[in-house]
Design a protein around this motif. Sequence first.
Motif, PDB file in Angstrom:
ATOM      1  N   THR A 116      31.654  27.646  44.714  1.00 18.55           N
ATOM      2  CA  THR A 116      32.103  28.550  43.223  1.00 18.55           C
ATOM      3  C   THR A 116      31.932  27.600  42.069  1.00 18.55           C
ATOM      4  N   LEU A 117      32.245  26.195  42.004  1.00 19.35           N
ATOM      5  CA  LEU A 117      32.089  25.425  40.993  1.00 19.35           C
ATOM      6  C   LEU A 117      30.444  25.245  40.777  1.00 19.35           C
ATOM      7  N   VAL A 118      29.949  25.046  41.616  1.00 24.47           N
ATOM      8  CA  VAL A 118      28.312  25.030  41.564  1.00 24.47           C
ATOM      9  C   VAL A 118      27.659  26.040  40.823  1.00 24.47           C
ATOM     10  N   LEU A 119      28.177  27.109  41.281  1.00 20.88           N
ATOM     11  CA  LEU A 119      27.459  28.650  40.712  1.00 20.88           C
ATOM     12  C   LEU A 119      28.134  28.696  39.130  1.00 20.88           C
ATOM     13  N   VAL A 120      29.137  28.474  39.110  1.00 18.45           N
ATOM     14  CA  VAL A 120      29.961  28.866  37.849  1.00 18.45           C
ATOM     15  C   VAL A 120      29.273  27.649  36.817  1.00 18.45           C
ATOM     16  N   LEU A 121      29.377  26.641  37.042  1.00 19.80           N
ATOM     17  CA  LEU A 121      28.812  25.546  35.883  1.00 19.80           C
ATOM     18  C   LEU A 121      27.390  25.681  35.776  1.00 19.80           C
ATOM     19  N   GLY A 122      26.665  25.846  36.925  1.00 20.19           N
ATOM     20  CA  GLY A 122      25.148  25.938  36.692  1.00 20.19           C
ATOM     21  C   GLY A 122      24.860  27.441  36.035  1.00 20.19           C
ATOM     22  N   GLY A 123      25.767  28.533  36.170  1.00 22.35           N
ATOM     23  CA  GLY A 123      25.707  29.788  35.417  1.00 22.35           C
ATOM     24  C   GLY A 123      25.854  29.534  34.039  1.00 22.35           C
ATOM     25  N   GLN A 124      27.085  28.683  33.671  1.00 19.66           N
ATOM     26  CA  GLN A 124      27.152  28.704  32.418  1.00 19.66           C
ATOM     27  C   GLN A 124      26.388  27.629  31.615  1.00 19.66           C
ATOM     28  N   GLY A 127      50.207  37.427  45.549  1.00 18.60           N
ATOM     29  CA  GLY A 127      51.672  37.958  45.163  1.00 18.60           C
ATOM     30  C   GLY A 127      51.906  37.724  43.438  1.00 18.60           C
ATOM     31  N   GLY A 128      51.096  37.495  42.653  1.00 21.92           N
ATOM     32  CA  GLY A 128      51.392  37.346  41.429  1.00 21.92           C
ATOM     33  C   GLY A 128      50.451  36.356  40.644  1.00 21.92           C
ATOM     34  N   VAL A 129      50.702  35.506  39.616  1.00 20.20           N
ATOM     35  CA  VAL A 129      49.900  34.825  38.924  1.00 20.20           C
ATOM     36  C   VAL A 129      50.625  33.194  39.293  1.00 20.20           C
ATOM     37  N   THR A 130      49.613  32.307  39.144  1.00 23.81           N
ATOM     38  CA  THR A 130      50.122  30.759  39.538  1.00 23.81           C
ATOM     39  C   THR A 130      49.148  30.088  38.317  1.00 23.81           C
ATOM     40  N   GLY A 131      49.667  28.811  38.393  1.00 20.89           N
ATOM     41  CA  GLY A 131      48.621  28.060  37.242  1.00 20.89           C
ATOM     42  C   GLY A 131      47.036  28.061  37.556  1.00 20.89           C
ATOM     43  N   ASP A 132      46.977  28.062  38.886  1.00 17.40           N
ATOM     44  CA  ASP A 132      45.373  27.951  39.552  1.00 17.40           C
ATOM     45  C   ASP A 132      45.081  29.122  39.042  1.00 17.40           C
ATOM     46  N   VAL A 133      45.562  30.383  39.280  1.00 18.98           N
ATOM     47  CA  VAL A 133      44.911  31.708  38.785  1.00 18.98           C
ATOM     48  C   VAL A 133      44.754  31.797  37.286  1.00 18.98           C
ATOM     49  N   LEU A 134      45.541  31.381  36.410  1.00 12.81           N
ATOM     50  CA  LEU A 134      45.172  31.264  35.045  1.00 12.81           C
ATOM     51  C   LEU A 134      43.960  30.494  34.795  1.00 12.81           C
ATOM     52  N   GLY A 135      43.802  29.196  35.499  1.00 12.51           N
ATOM     53  CA  GLY A 135      42.346  28.646  35.280  1.00 12.51           C
ATOM     54  C   GLY A 135      41.404  29.504  35.616  1.00 12.51           C
ATOM     55  N   ALA A 136      41.426  30.098  36.926  1.00 18.25           N
ATOM     56  CA  ALA A 136      40.372  30.866  37.505  1.00 18.25           C
ATOM     57  C   ALA A 136      39.950  32.195  36.397  1.00 18.25           C
ATOM     58  N   VAL A 137      40.961  32.637  35.794  1.00 19.05           N
ATOM     59  CA  VAL A 137      40.786  33.924  35.117  1.00 19.05           C
ATOM     60  C   VAL A 137      39.947  33.393  33.745  1.00 19.05           C
ATOM     61  N   ALA A 138      40.284  32.426  33.315  1.00 22.36           N
ATOM     62  CA  ALA A 138      39.803  31.676  32.069  1.00 22.36           C
ATOM     63  C   ALA A 138      38.276  31.559  32.294  1.00 22.36           C
ATOM     64  N   GLU A 139      38.067  30.882  33.384  1.00 22.99           N
ATOM     65  CA  GLU A 139      36.707  30.272  33.595  1.00 22.99           C
ATOM     66  C   GLU A 139      35.853  31.597  33.937  1.00 22.99           C
ATOM     67  N   THR A 140      36.520  32.510  34.721  1.00 20.18           N
ATOM     68  CA  THR A 140      35.812  33.894  34.900  1.00 20.18           C
ATOM     69  C   THR A 140      35.337  34.662  33.695  1.00 20.18           C
ATOM     70  N   ALA A 141      36.308  34.701  32.509  1.00 20.16           N
ATOM     71  CA  ALA A 141      35.944  35.288  31.305  1.00 20.16           C
ATOM     72  C   ALA A 141      35.174  34.719  30.675  1.00 20.16           C
ATOM     73  N   GLY A 142      34.934  33.447  30.623  1.00 22.20           N
ATOM     74  CA  GLY A 142      33.932  32.725  29.606  1.00 22.20           C
ATOM     75  C   GLY A 142      32.678  32.562  30.167  1.00 22.20           C
ATOM     76  N   THR A 143      32.607  32.487  31.487  1.00 15.96           N
ATOM     77  CA  THR A 143      31.366  32.649  32.226  1.00 15.96           C
ATOM     78  C   THR A 143      30.638  33.877  32.008  1.00 15.96           C
ATOM     79  N   ALA A 144      31.527  35.068  32.368  1.00 13.35           N
ATOM     80  CA  ALA A 144      30.951  36.435  32.257  1.00 13.35           C
ATOM     81  C   ALA A 144      30.585  36.783  30.770  1.00 13.35           C
ATOM     82  N   ALA A 145      31.148  36.325  29.634  1.00 11.68           N
ATOM     83  CA  ALA A 145      31.048  36.498  28.383  1.00 11.68           C
ATOM     84  C   ALA A 145      29.683  35.912  28.268  1.00 11.68           C
ATOM     85  N   LEU A 146      29.081  34.628  28.498  1.00 14.62           N
ATOM     86  CA  LEU A 146      28.032  33.773  28.315  1.00 14.62           C
ATOM     87  C   LEU A 146      26.789  34.898  28.916  1.00 14.62           C
TER      88      LEU A 146
END
Length: 267
Positions: free
Chosen positions: A126-134, A242-261
Amino acid sequence: MDDIPPHPQPARLLDGVRFAFGTLTVLPVRVARWDREAARRGMVCAPLAGLAVGLFAAAVAGVLLVLGAGALLAAFAAVAVGAVLTRGLHLDGLADVADGLGSGKPADEAQKIMKRSDIGPFGTVTLVLVLGGQAAALSQLYAAGWAYGAAGGAVAAVVARTALTLAARGGVAAARPDGLGAAVAETVPVRTAYATSAVVALAAAAAGALFGWAPVVQFAAAAVLGLAAAEALLAHSGRRLGGVTGDVLGAVAETAGTAALVVLALG
């Protein structure tokens, strides 16, 4: 939920800005208050932290372009600056969520996988694909000119942090009683979260207007679709974990930024 004692004084806007910059960036900002009201203001101010990160990244990319670097190298540098200025926490959260969700385990076991210090195969890919895509998307934007790349990168960074504002809205419960997720979960009123998102979409359209009428629609679409992608991941994570965690917050941020790019690069 964390047992955070109330503060005797109401939080000011400056307290929210400090909270946002102190928790979401490595910039030397002291968090004066750590309570629910400060967290509410801080998560509403999260897009401002994204703007700062985006502008720093654009400045570094601009220096490299002036020195003769190509668009691809400038894009890689911008992505690296964004990671450094956030301590890599969002990327770490993305990798952890990928490992947790990819494991197919029940919520408790998936959360244990996410809390491990190592990164598994799902997280690595996931990191390779996301960073490469960005980097690939940003290189296309910088190939159209520094100003266009800088605007696109800044908009993506703001959209990424706006996803955090939405993730902290009322009705999105924390998965655990501890951690950053619990500290900010359900602190932002629903109307405020959606109003902030609308302002960001309008600001993105205004940024696009600097380059013509067509970019107005594209920049606005990048903001809306980026947040929609983050919302999809947030909903899926909520069902599985079962809900949001600190990791989920980081994941949604990277997802939003990558999709926008990606949306911006399609033009």
